[in-house]
Scaffold this motif. Structure first.
Motif, PDB file in Angstrom:
ATOM      1  N   SER A  46       0.846  -1.193   0.000  1.00  0.00           N
ATOM      2  CA  SER A  46       0.000   0.000   0.000  1.00  0.00           C
ATOM      3  C   SER A  46       0.882   1.244   0.000  1.00  0.00           C
ATOM      4  O   SER A  46       2.074   1.173   0.309  1.00  0.00           O
ATOM      5  N   LEU A  50       1.392  -2.837  -6.368  1.00  0.00           N
ATOM      6  CA  LEU A  50       0.447  -1.724  -6.460  1.00  0.00           C
ATOM      7  C   LEU A  50       0.234  -1.287  -7.903  1.00  0.00           C
ATOM      8  O   LEU A  50       1.205  -1.166  -8.650  1.00  0.00           O
ATOM      9  N   ASN A 105       0.019   6.473  -6.835  1.00  0.00           N
ATOM     10  CA  ASN A 105      -1.050   5.490  -6.968  1.00  0.00           C
ATOM     11  C   ASN A 105      -1.773   5.701  -8.298  1.00  0.00           C
ATOM     12  O   ASN A 105      -1.922   6.830  -8.763  1.00  0.00           O
ATOM     13  N   LEU A 148       0.090   1.548 -10.431  1.00  0.00           N
ATOM     14  CA  LEU A 148       0.699   2.873 -10.345  1.00  0.00           C
ATOM     15  C   LEU A 148       0.526   3.668 -11.630  1.00  0.00           C
ATOM     16  O   LEU A 148       0.317   3.097 -12.698  1.00  0.00           O
TER      17      LEU A 148
END
Length: 159
Positions: A67, A93, A133, A95
């Motif tokens: 995370s 993640l 993110n 991205l």
């Protein structure tokens, strides 16, 4: 063609580090050290970014992270302006990556799926890559030409 050779060279070094050192479940000593952090700005938005200024830190990137807080990211500093490419092997993640020129202006933004080996490359020579993110840049209305304040001051630290 030079970018493909550079990418393959980096890929080979990563494989040697992981396979040769037997590091399947743990990170090397240099990767366990916390990276320096810097505050960047994009329009009215604040970004807290870890700084990957060395080859070792650039190769590790955000691998194995589960995370990342919403306003956090990783800023990759490159010693030369080139059409650098990023990939997501061992990155858990999803991205977005913004490639930046020497002044810190966004060249292009690419969306990256986790755990893939697809290349995501700068549209023209870049000195930085800022990973956030997935969807962060789009949700803020930030794209090509947007200035990321503070990045340009870090150029002397790229190794």
């Amino acid at each position: 063609m030079k970018s493909a050779i550079t990418f393959k060279s980096v890929h080979a070094v990563v494989r040697l580090l992981v396979l040769g050192a037997g590091l399947w479940g743990c990170a090397p000593a240099w990767a366990q050290q916390p990276l320096p952090r810097v505050e960047l700005g994009a329009g009215m938005f604040r970004i807290e970014a870890e700084v990957a200024a060395t080859l070792e830190h650039r190769m590790l990137g955000l691998m194995q992270r589960e995370s990342m807080p919403p306003q956090h990211g990783m800023l990759f500093l490159f010693p030369e302006a080139q059409r650098h490419c990023m990939w997501m092997k061992n990155t858990l993640l999803p991205l977005s990556v913004a490639f930046l020129d020497e002044q810190g202006r966004i060249i292009n933004v690419e969306e990256m799926k986790p755990q893939t080996e697809d290349n995501h490359c700068a549209a023209k020579p870049a000195r930085f890559a800022l990973e956030m993110n997935q969807g962060w840049f789009k949700s803020k209305g930030l794209g090509a030409g947007t200035l990321i304040r503070g990045a340009e001051q870090l150029l002397p630290y790229a190794r």
